[in-house]
Design a protein around this motif. Structure first.
Motif, PDB file in Angstrom:
ATOM      1  N   GLU A 715       0.925  -1.042  -0.019  1.00 33.74           N
ATOM      2  CA  GLU A 715      -0.045   0.083  -0.100  1.00 33.74           C
ATOM      3  C   GLU A 715       0.801   1.219  -0.041  1.00 33.74           C
ATOM      4  O   GLU A 715       1.964   1.060   0.301  1.00 33.74           O
ATOM      5  CB  GLU A 715      -0.951   0.021   1.164  1.00 33.74           C
ATOM      6  CG  GLU A 715      -0.039  -0.173   2.465  1.00 33.74           C
ATOM      7  CD  GLU A 715      -0.910  -0.386   3.711  1.00 33.74           C
ATOM      8  OE1 GLU A 715      -2.157  -1.176   3.791  1.00 33.74           O
ATOM      9  OE2 GLU A 715      -0.524   0.323   4.909  1.00 33.74           O
ATOM     10  N   ALA A 716       0.331   2.476  -0.113  1.00 29.99           N
ATOM     11  CA  ALA A 716       1.060   3.578  -0.020  1.00 29.99           C
ATOM     12  C   ALA A 716       0.525   4.217   1.152  1.00 29.99           C
ATOM     13  O   ALA A 716      -0.444   4.044   1.660  1.00 29.99           O
ATOM     14  CB  ALA A 716       0.940   4.376  -1.497  1.00 29.99           C
ATOM     15  N   ILE A 739      -7.813  12.032  -4.158  1.00 31.53           N
ATOM     16  CA  ILE A 739      -7.140  11.147  -5.263  1.00 31.53           C
ATOM     17  C   ILE A 739      -7.951  11.358  -6.486  1.00 31.53           C
ATOM     18  O   ILE A 739      -8.948  11.231  -6.831  1.00 31.53           O
ATOM     19  CB  ILE A 739      -7.302   9.728  -4.812  1.00 31.53           C
ATOM     20  CG1 ILE A 739      -6.181   9.423  -3.705  1.00 31.53           C
ATOM     21  CG2 ILE A 739      -6.631   8.737  -6.086  1.00 31.53           C
ATOM     22  CD1 ILE A 739      -6.024   8.212  -3.043  1.00 31.53           C
ATOM     23  N   SER A 758      -3.393   5.363   4.857  1.00 28.38           N
ATOM     24  CA  SER A 758      -2.813   4.438   3.925  1.00 28.38           C
ATOM     25  C   SER A 758      -3.715   3.718   3.133  1.00 28.38           C
ATOM     26  O   SER A 758      -5.122   3.947   3.252  1.00 28.38           O
ATOM     27  CB  SER A 758      -2.628   2.942   4.939  1.00 28.38           C
ATOM     28  OG  SER A 758      -1.499   3.176   5.589  1.00 28.38           O
ATOM     29  N   ARG A 759      -3.508   3.508   1.774  1.00 26.18           N
ATOM     30  CA  ARG A 759      -4.061   3.084   0.864  1.00 26.18           C
ATOM     31  C   ARG A 759      -3.551   2.033   0.092  1.00 26.18           C
ATOM     32  O   ARG A 759      -2.521   1.964  -0.736  1.00 26.18           O
ATOM     33  CB  ARG A 759      -4.447   4.196  -0.254  1.00 26.18           C
ATOM     34  CG  ARG A 759      -5.311   4.025  -1.176  1.00 26.18           C
ATOM     35  CD  ARG A 759      -5.760   5.290  -1.873  1.00 26.18           C
ATOM     36  NE  ARG A 759      -6.314   4.708  -3.338  1.00 26.18           N
ATOM     37  CZ  ARG A 759      -7.566   4.781  -3.667  1.00 26.18           C
ATOM     38  NH1 ARG A 759      -8.465   4.907  -2.596  1.00 26.18           N
ATOM     39  NH2 ARG A 759      -8.286   4.665  -4.700  1.00 26.18           N
ATOM     40  N   ASP A 761      -4.367  -1.527  -2.661  1.00 22.74           N
ATOM     41  CA  ASP A 761      -4.773  -1.507  -4.074  1.00 22.74           C
ATOM     42  C   ASP A 761      -4.598  -0.414  -4.927  1.00 22.74           C
ATOM     43  O   ASP A 761      -5.417  -0.001  -5.337  1.00 22.74           O
ATOM     44  CB  ASP A 761      -6.203  -2.053  -3.869  1.00 22.74           C
ATOM     45  CG  ASP A 761      -6.336  -3.183  -3.026  1.00 22.74           C
ATOM     46  OD1 ASP A 761      -5.697  -4.176  -2.886  1.00 22.74           O
ATOM     47  OD2 ASP A 761      -7.412  -3.256  -2.159  1.00 22.74           O
ATOM     48  N   LEU A 762      -3.180   0.020  -4.973  1.00 19.34           N
ATOM     49  CA  LEU A 762      -3.157   1.475  -5.490  1.00 19.34           C
ATOM     50  C   LEU A 762      -3.365   1.158  -7.274  1.00 19.34           C
ATOM     51  O   LEU A 762      -2.797   0.262  -7.575  1.00 19.34           O
ATOM     52  CB  LEU A 762      -1.664   1.627  -5.414  1.00 19.34           C
ATOM     53  CG  LEU A 762      -1.422   3.123  -5.017  1.00 19.34           C
ATOM     54  CD1 LEU A 762      -2.463   3.337  -3.592  1.00 19.34           C
ATOM     55  CD2 LEU A 762      -0.149   3.376  -4.788  1.00 19.34           C
ATOM     56  N   ASN A 764      -2.353   2.358 -10.750  1.00 21.23           N
ATOM     57  CA  ASN A 764      -1.288   3.240 -11.049  1.00 21.23           C
ATOM     58  C   ASN A 764      -1.500   4.637 -11.316  1.00 21.23           C
ATOM     59  O   ASN A 764      -2.420   4.874 -11.692  1.00 21.23           O
ATOM     60  CB  ASN A 764      -0.657   2.510 -12.346  1.00 21.23           C
ATOM     61  CG  ASN A 764       0.370   1.317 -11.904  1.00 21.23           C
ATOM     62  OD1 ASN A 764       0.691   1.027 -10.844  1.00 21.23           O
ATOM     63  ND2 ASN A 764       0.601   0.695 -13.121  1.00 21.23           N
ATOM     64  N   GLU A 766      -1.787   7.252  -9.611  1.00 15.83           N
ATOM     65  CA  GLU A 766      -2.674   7.894  -8.754  1.00 15.83           C
ATOM     66  C   GLU A 766      -2.101   9.177  -8.101  1.00 15.83           C
ATOM     67  O   GLU A 766      -0.858   9.295  -7.666  1.00 15.83           O
ATOM     68  CB  GLU A 766      -3.072   7.377  -7.253  1.00 15.83           C
ATOM     69  CG  GLU A 766      -4.000   6.466  -7.649  1.00 15.83           C
ATOM     70  CD  GLU A 766      -4.646   5.482  -6.242  1.00 15.83           C
ATOM     71  OE1 GLU A 766      -4.107   5.905  -5.407  1.00 15.83           O
ATOM     72  OE2 GLU A 766      -5.521   4.868  -6.626  1.00 15.83           O
ATOM     73  N   TRP A 768      -2.049  12.196  -5.686  1.00 18.06           N
ATOM     74  CA  TRP A 768      -2.819  12.356  -4.281  1.00 18.06           C
ATOM     75  C   TRP A 768      -2.503  13.961  -3.870  1.00 18.06           C
ATOM     76  O   TRP A 768      -1.554  14.432  -4.227  1.00 18.06           O
ATOM     77  CB  TRP A 768      -2.190  11.787  -3.151  1.00 18.06           C
ATOM     78  CG  TRP A 768      -2.317  10.102  -3.062  1.00 18.06           C
ATOM     79  CD1 TRP A 768      -2.673   9.461  -4.057  1.00 18.06           C
ATOM     80  CD2 TRP A 768      -1.848   9.338  -1.953  1.00 18.06           C
ATOM     81  NE1 TRP A 768      -2.589   8.120  -3.755  1.00 18.06           N
ATOM     82  CE2 TRP A 768      -2.294   8.016  -2.244  1.00 18.06           C
ATOM     83  CE3 TRP A 768      -1.542   9.490  -0.511  1.00 18.06           C
ATOM     84  CZ2 TRP A 768      -2.334   6.885  -1.424  1.00 18.06           C
ATOM     85  CZ3 TRP A 768      -1.553   8.247   0.128  1.00 18.06           C
ATOM     86  CH2 TRP A 768      -1.714   7.170  -0.319  1.00 18.06           C
ATOM     87  N   ALA A 785       1.364   9.163  -5.824  1.00 16.35           N
ATOM     88  CA  ALA A 785       1.746   7.944  -4.737  1.00 16.35           C
ATOM     89  C   ALA A 785       2.094   6.621  -5.732  1.00 16.35           C
ATOM     90  O   ALA A 785       1.357   6.199  -6.664  1.00 16.35           O
ATOM     91  CB  ALA A 785       0.474   7.860  -4.085  1.00 16.35           C
ATOM     92  N   GLU A 787       2.924   2.502  -4.751  1.00 20.41           N
ATOM     93  CA  GLU A 787       2.787   1.415  -3.722  1.00 20.41           C
ATOM     94  C   GLU A 787       4.227   1.025  -2.926  1.00 20.41           C
ATOM     95  O   GLU A 787       5.321   1.222  -3.715  1.00 20.41           O
ATOM     96  CB  GLU A 787       2.274   0.221  -4.336  1.00 20.41           C
ATOM     97  CG  GLU A 787       1.919  -1.067  -3.083  1.00 20.41           C
ATOM     98  CD  GLU A 787       1.394  -2.066  -4.097  1.00 20.41           C
ATOM     99  OE1 GLU A 787       0.327  -2.104  -4.593  1.00 20.41           O
ATOM    100  OE2 GLU A 787       2.076  -2.899  -4.397  1.00 20.41           O
TER     101      GLU A 787
END
Lengths: 810, 366
Positions: A715-716, A739, A758-759, A761-762, A764, A766, A768, A785, A787
């Motif tokens: 996650e990021a 996002i 935290s997020r 299932d990023l 590609n 994205e 933020w 962001a 991963e």
């Protein structure tokens, strides 16, 4: 099989047995008798070592014998892989117990063992985001974890096959309580040992940071400087301050002894001593701990009041050059260095615009302003360009005629006195007491319409140098600046311009090109105070050996004498007395040290860091430094004190007068020195001590992406702080995360101002965006962001008056 | 039970063995005296020795011929144990030589050696005088190959070789044809590449290391330190419990596989020779029992036990002295380790049982 056959075979078997044992015996003979001597040597080589015995570093005391630095044992937990239990289950038990005690993961190879909500990770988070070193949770374990993000098992296994007896350090600087637990459980923790190494404990942290400096490993690029001096590559040496300056005294002499070691290299006993170890010498400073504390406190308070970020104050005994207190703010905690500073902490300190690592007392270069005026005064008297009776009339402004059209008044350049109305007729004494600019313009640069020739640049420079300006004082600290006493040649080389009378005017009142360090000015005043002798300022009073015997006494050292007639010095002293003791002296209103007869001089030095933002509507410089120098008692002074407060941001367009800011600081210092209690209890409350927990809606913010960090999850993560202008965390501030333009999260800052997001299932690419929901004017942060990365962000409120230059980072 | 048979009980043999055990206990004490977690092992070893001697007497009391009737059962039990171990080892992805019994941990391969002796002795006795036939030799070999393979796969190359050598000596002593054995040896040499390829990585390393010492390798460190220990001991040794290599832990696995190095260092050549003589004495007394016994089964058992003690001692001492590659083989009766001690005392019990009954037959007939 016949009996005979059986007997033959039995005989053969017995022969074989005997033969085998004869072979073994022959090998035994070969090892023990033939090569015995060689093996004995090898056995001795195994166990005997010539080992260095580290000399304990000398400690440092203040003048009253109060300890300022001491040595502190640091406990490290090490594992010797070969001594771990052979059974892997038992080994795992050891690791898990260690993990429990030290709060370290067993392995980080697969996924983090501990969750986010444990105290341990919390400590890391805090550590990462706290921008100001003094607010960081001192958690050595988390510090180490950042430097070496690996689990216990990973660390142990890294070199296990090749060096099973090499001790692997798994935690440094461990809490003594945990160390004692490990010691207690020694039997259940085979292979785990405690290793003790010395470290430096700076008891008063940032109070003496610049002066004492810090220690650290020899920088690789400087090793050749140390090579000839019997240093090892791994030695710890003084790197700044007195630790550096007195390195050769403090370090002591390493001992050399023959020791017997076991297989892990641990000493069993001393066999013989080759060179006796000699602990380092101790230093006794001339510093007074109490005065230092009072100085730092008073200075910080004054700086807070005018929102200044830099300040200096030094006190010295003018009769000897002994420094009594020496404070440069902002400061830093030098324990950070002795513990081993992280790259991040170092970059935060070194990138701070206020340069907390720099000792401004000796390395800060500032225009001296009016405190420079003793130089044209004594120079003019000595050179005869003025006498005691010489009087100029100050009308508040002096028009310097244009060089080419002297008669055209419109082209004349105005030089103002700080008092717009003018001081009227002034002589040298009153000019000093009132700090009259117009008087000194003329003394320094002359005045052609009156056909008066002043000192001129050359002589002004000569007297400036006589007072020690433009050259290092030679104080026993590294990194001193020389300052600048400009010459015609200097200006031509650096500006490609001719020296003008206006430049001399400016210089005469301590403006323009002249630059000084606070220590230089202090020393100049010390020579006035003591009647004309310049001593080398020094911090160390005595060097003592480990048993307290005096090794060397630092005697006062004369580095120059004022070539000024004593009666002229007396006139200057009268002016300085007037500044405090005349009703309309510049410092009279704010100087408050009852019962003490003091003299002094205020200074307000205009400066412009950020042209033209520093100009007011009239085109005059509105930012100024505050200076004040004082010595007391006037006759036979014991103490000379200088206070410098870097240009504060008080009021719009009104330059802060030096007297108002700096004089009260000096008053407090002198009151402490002369042991005079504060008469009226000043209302402490209105100071900025209280924690701000709310913002005005109009508050301006500065948003910064502090950096990134690897994040060992799929996650990021984004974490950050909301801070007020004083750098304290502010809670309950809503933070929005967007996002690709959509609000995906509403966060509220926690108690320390911290927020996390935290997020998993990023997708590609994205982008933020982070912003403060309640402050639409506040800049938002945008970043792409990815991963596995943690983004560290920060919103810091700007002080109300400042025109905040909000910086958005990509 | 006839009390008279106890007259044949070989007290000299027991006496020598007790001396060996005490020798071991004393050296274990010296080896671990300054390592707190292992300090009390000598006492453990001593109590186990007492237990083991009791076990020996019990085994001796039972008529050894009874085991002959049990040999098929014992064989199956052994295979089941070794198989279980093999599967368990597969599951734990590592070496697992121990099965945790409630009483004490037993290394099945130690017991396997004894069962192999009994089973082989039974087969040889059944074909007494016919062992010069290739078919008989081949049959007895086929019987011991499955347990050897399982031991080898543990992986425990040392025990495999020891068990194979025991079998070889027993067959030869029972009249095996030298030419057949030679053929077998030739086959073995031809098969050695297969063995090499199936060896575990560490085993191959150990063999290579022995052939071509690499001084940076940690195993080399152990061998080298053992040699330094023994070599530095000299004729008289450095003195009990003050050997530097031992006390400062340069010597590893001191109380088990390298106990001889401790003896060599602290008691010197004299101590080592004393140990040699004691071991030779044990072998001699067992071979005496073999010579006295007319019963082929009992004789083979004695030969097997003598071969076991001889060859295992030789391997251990050879490793200590740098003559053989490192195998994790304990020194009989001396090295610390309950499993090995029990196994050897049980083996000794078998010998005593044979010895006690070598005349009983005659008496009954008379």
């Amino acid at each position: 099989m016949t009996d005979a056959q059986i007997q033959i075979r039995s005989f053969i078997f017995k022969t074989l047995v005997l033969f085998a044992f004869i072979v073994l015996f022959l090998q035994l003979w070969n090892l023990q008798i033939v090569n015995g001597e060689s093996y004995r040597e090898q056995a001795d080589a195994n166990r005997f070592r010539l080992a260095q015995v580290a000399a304990s570093r000398g400690v440092i005391y203040d003048r009253n014998g109060k300890l300022l630095v001491r040595n502190r044992p640091v406990y490290n937990v090490v594992v010797i892989p070969a001594y771990l239990p052979e059974d892997s289950t038992a080994e795992a038990r050891v690791f898990s117990r260690l993990s429990e005690l030290l709060n370290l993961p067993i392995t980080t190879q697969l996924e983090p063992v501990t969750g986010l909500n444990t105290g341990y990770f919390h400590a890391i988070n805090h550590h990462q985001y706290s921008r100001l070193p003094q607010r960081q949770i001192i958690n050595p374990r988390s510090r180490r974890y950042i430097n070496r993000p690996e689990g216990i098992r990973d660390a142990v296994n890294a070199n296990r096959v090749f060096a099973p007896f090499l001790a692997v350090t798994i935690a440094e600087d461990v809490d003594p309580i945990i160390v004692s637990k490990i010691e207690e459980e020694r039997l259940d923790l085979p292979g785990v040992q405690i290793d003790i190494s010395p470290s430096r404990d700076y008891i008063y942290k940032d109070l003496f940071s610049h002066m004492l400096g810090y220690i650290g490993p020899i920088p690789a690029e400087q090793f050749e400087n140390y090579e000839g001096l019997n240093y090892d590559l791994t030695d710890i040496v003084g790197l700044a301050g007195l630790e550096y300056q007195y390195e050769q005294w403090l370090r002591g002499i390493k001992g050399l002894e023959n020791i017997e070691v076991d297989v892990t290299g641990q000493k069993i006993r001393t066999v013989s001593q080759e060179v006796e170890v000699r602990p380092g010498h101790n230093l006794r400073l001339s510093i007074d701990l109490g005065l230092q504390q009072a100085t730092a406190e008073a200075l910080q308070e004054a700086m807070d009041e005018v929102n200044s970020k830099q300040g200096v104050s030094i006190s010295m005994n003018p009769q000897t050059g002994e420094i009594l207190a020496m404070v440069s703010l902002p400061s830093f905690d030098n324990n950070l260095f002795s513990r081993g500073i992280t790259a991040r902490e170092l970059s935060l300190l070194s990138e701070d615009p206020q340069a907390p690592l720099v000792d401004h007392t000796i390395a800060g270069l500032y225009p001296p302003g009016s405190i420079f005026k003793i130089i044209p005064a004594s120079g003019g008297l000595q050179e005869g360009t003025i006498t005691e009776q010489t009087t100029f009339v100050d009308e508040g402004v002096l028009y310097l005629p244009n060089l080419f059209q002297p008669d055209n008044r419109d082209l004349a350049q105005p030089f103002y006195c700080w008092l717009r109305g003018g001081h009227g007729p002034v002589n040298v004494v009153s000019a000093l007491a009132w700090s009259c600019n117009v008087f000194f313009y003329q003394v320094g640069g002359g005045y052609s319409p009156a056909e008066y020739e002043g000192l001129g640049l050359t002589k002004l420079g000569k007297y400036a140098q006589m007072y020690g300006l433009g050259q290092a004082t030679g104080i026993d600290l590294p990194g001193e600046s020389e300052g600048l006493v400009p010459t015609e040649r200097w200006k031509r080389l650096n500006y490609a311009e001719t020296w003008l009378t206006g430049d001399t005017y400016n210089m005469s009142i301590g403006q323009g090109f002249v630059l000084v360090t606070p220590l230089q000015m202090l020393n100049a005043y010390a020579s006035i105070a003591n009647g004309g002798t310049r001593y080398r300022p020094h911090l160390v009073k005595e060097i003592l050996d480990a048993d307290g015997n005096l090794v060397q006494q630092i005697e006062p050292e004369v580095i120059g004498r004022l070539d000024v007639d004593p009666q002229y010095i007396q006139l200057v002293r009268q002016g300085l007395w007037g500044a405090i003791n005349w009703e309309n002296g510049t410092a009279a209103k704010f100087f408050d040290v009852p019962g003490i007869d003091a003299s002094g001089k205020t200074g307000t030095a205009e400066f412009c860091d950020n042209y033209p933002a520093c100009l007011d509507r009239d085109g005059r410089v509105k930012t100024s430094h505050a200076w004040f120098v004082t010595y007391a008692p006037t006759n036979n002074p014991e103490i000379v004190t200088i206070v410098f407060v870097y240009g504060g941001k008080q009021g719009a367009g009104v330059a802060v007068q030096g007297s108002e800011v700096a004089v009260p600081v000096a008053s407090k210092i002198l009151r402490y020195y002369f042991n005079i209690p504060d008469e009226e209890e000043e209302g402490d409350g209105q100071a900025t001590d209280e924690t701000v927990t709310e913002f005005d809606l109009g508050t301006k913010f500065k948003a910064r992406l502090l950096g990134t960090d690897s994040w060992s999850r799929n996650e990021a993560n984004m974490s950050g702080f909301v801070l007020n202008a004083a750098g304290q965390g502010v809670s309950d501030i809503p933070v929005e995360v967007l996002i690709n333009g959509e609000v995906v999260a509403q966060l509220i800052s926690g108690e320390t101002g911290q927020f996390d997001y935290s997020r998993p299932d990023l997708v590609n690419d994205e982008t933020w965006q982070v912003r403060l929901a309640d402050f639409p004017d506040a800049p938002s942060l945008m970043f792409d962001a990815v991963e596995g990365v943690r983004y560290l962000v920060e919103f810091e409120a700007q002080p109300p008056q400042e025109t905040a230059a909000a910086v958005g980072t990509n | 039970m006839d009390r008279r048979i106890w007259r044949q009980f070989d007290l000299v043999l027991v006496g020598i063995v007790v001396l060996l055990i005490l020798y071991g206990v004393i050296m274990v004490f010296s080896a671990n005296q300054n390592q707190e977690d292992l300090r009390d092992l000598w006492w453990t070893q001593l109590t186990r020795a007492g237990l083991g001697l009791g076990l020996m007497v019990i085994v001796a009391a039972i008529d050894y011929r009874y085991y002959a009737s049990l040999h098929r059962f014992l064989y199956v039990v052994m295979l089941v144990f070794l198989g279980t171990l093999f599967i368990a080892a597969e599951l734990t992805a590592g070496t697992l030589r121990w099965l945790d019994f409630t009483l004490f941990p037993v290394q099945p391969s130690e017991l396997a050696k004894i069962i192999i002796i009994i089973v082989t002795a039974k087969l040889l006795a059944d074909r007494d005088g016919e062992m010069n036939k290739l078919s008989n030799l081949f049959f007895s070999m086929m019987v011991i190959v499955p347990p050897l393979v399982l031991i080898y796969l543990q992986p425990d190359l040392g025990t495999t070789i020891i068990a194979a050598v025991i079998w070889l000596i027993m067959v030869l002593m029972a009249g095996g044809n030298l030419f057949h054995i030679g053929l077998l040896g030739l086959g073995g040499i031809l098969a050695s590449p297969i063995v090499w390829l199936t060896m575990a990585e560490y085993q191959r390393e150990r063999v290579l290391l022995f052939m071509n010492p690499d001084q940076t390798d940690p195993s080399y460190f152990n061998i080298q330190q053992a040699l330094i220990s023994i070599g530095s001991g000299g004729l008289l040794g450095k003195g009990f419990s003050i050997g530097t290599q031992n006390q400062l832990h340069f010597l590893r696995v001191r109380h088990t596989d390298f106990i001889f190095s401790v003896i060599g260092e602290e008691l010197g050549m004299l101590g080592a020779i004393l140990l040699f003589l004691l071991i030779i004495g044990v072998i001699w007394r067992i071979l005496r029992a073999a010579d006295l016994t007319k019963d082929p089964f009992g004789r083979s058992i004695c030969i097997g036990v003598a071969a076991l003690i001889f060859f295992q001692s030789f391997v251990n001492l050879g490793v200590n002295l740098g003559l053989l590659p490192v195998t994790g083989t304990p020194l009989p009766f001396v090295s610390y380790g309950g499993s090995s001690l029990f196994a050897f005392l049980i083996a000794l019990g078998l010998v005593q049982s044979v010895l006690m009954r070598h005349k009983a037959l005659d008496f009954e007939e008379v």
